[in-house]
Design an enzyme around this catalytic site. Sequence first.
Site, mmCIF file in Angstrom:
data_model
loop_
_atom_site.group_PDB
_atom_site.id
_atom_site.type_symbol
_atom_site.label_atom_id
_atom_site.label_comp_id
_atom_site.label_asym_id
_atom_site.label_seq_id
_atom_site.Cartn_x
_atom_site.Cartn_y
_atom_site.Cartn_z
ATOM 1 N N ASP A 98 -24.315 9.487 -77.215
ATOM 2 C CA ASP A 98 -25.027 8.725 -78.255
ATOM 3 C C ASP A 98 -25.785 9.703 -79.167
ATOM 4 O O ASP A 98 -27.000 9.711 -79.220
ATOM 5 C CB ASP A 98 -25.982 7.755 -77.539
ATOM 6 C CG ASP A 98 -26.690 6.805 -78.466
ATOM 7 O OD1 ASP A 98 -26.409 6.827 -79.677
ATOM 8 O OD2 ASP A 98 -27.532 6.036 -77.964
ATOM 9 N N LYS A 100 -25.704 10.027 -82.539
ATOM 10 C CA LYS A 100 -26.157 9.492 -83.837
ATOM 11 C C LYS A 100 -26.202 10.585 -84.914
ATOM 12 O O LYS A 100 -27.241 10.868 -85.511
ATOM 13 C CB LYS A 100 -27.528 8.824 -83.717
ATOM 14 C CG LYS A 100 -27.547 7.610 -82.792
ATOM 15 C CD LYS A 100 -28.862 6.865 -82.859
ATOM 16 C CE LYS A 100 -28.916 5.646 -81.966
ATOM 17 N NZ LYS A 100 -29.072 5.953 -80.533
#
Length: 372
Positions: A98, A100
Amino acid sequence: MSTARHPTWTCSYRERAVLPNTSSLAAYLLRLIAIKKTNLCLSADVTTTAELLAIAEEVGDSICVLKTHADIVSDFSDRTMKGLRDIARRKHFLIFEDRKFADIGETVQKQYTGGPLRIARWAEITNAHILPGPAIVTALREAAASTIASYNTAVHTEITASPPTDHDDDHDVVPSSTSADPLERLDVSHAPDRKHSVVSISTTISTRTESISPHPRPDIDHDDGADTLALLERLGEAPYLRSLLLLAEMSSEGHLLTGAYTATCVQIARAHRDFVMGFIAQHALNSEPADNFITMSPGVQLPPAGQKDGKKLGDALGQQYNSPRKIVLEQGCDVIIVGRGILKAADRREEAERYRREGWRAYEERVGLLKA
Ligand code: S5P
């Protein structure tokens, strides 16, 4: 945005695995979900390798994806990557870092492939914001392709030993490796104390590229009564491919990923169907006939076992929670992402199973396999 009646809303995961415009990795994930009967992703937000590997081992049977935040793991190293890959292979789940990403193309390529984390090497899935514009997707796709080209090789190690000598015991048996996992193959080439004088190694390299024409798998897609283990065996290891999720909406209060921003995100995804598997969002975003994006949704929590759905849940830092039922049945999302709901439970294995059952039931109800 009218998404409620898109055909994927009522399609089973198995049916979606063979729709056109489905990348091989997305098809693999959809089949994995169908076989394990789990649309649960664990958000393993822990801070040491030992905790990360322990939780992966503990709940691995109940999940389809394990989501990591590698940059919060204080002792992240090759051991973490290898340990995770090993558990993912044994317990059959994909790994989603994750990260991002949200920078210019040149920078995200380095962040994705380099530094201490080398995400592209061990995580099948990662995610990005589209704030910098569409080049973030092309840049990550390019970096993924070069990672695949350098690692996704079929390595055949052939050993030619000299005639037996008095020192035969010194010869290591070198395993022949054709694993899809480069971390595995790296081990072969790094095996210690090899007797180079008596071993010759020949290597054949071939590369695979991602395709968005799914290959039918009649051995998996048709129910012939085989049990879960047999089907997982047939499914095999995850292909060494990479995929991206775009952050199209967030779960946190007051987030800015709304309206035109979300719509642009979907347009960008459509231009890169071979690489963009889907979205992080709170609603299904498939709306054009060709869409078969997978929506993964964080901000999911259940009230404690035995308590009914009550007031809206959240934390003190802006996180907002919905139930698996709301996210999957009412909002049409495909994978529920759960962190603290499972991590803080006294019995995490049992709690993961509770979330798995809830998420699966909501899916069965949505696609009409279960009556309300
Ligand atoms: O909108 C989002 C997107 C993400 S990826 N909201 C989120 O909460 N996440 C991530 O999901 C977040 O970074 C965290 O790792 C996880 C939610 O954890 P939980 O403990 O609140 O379930």
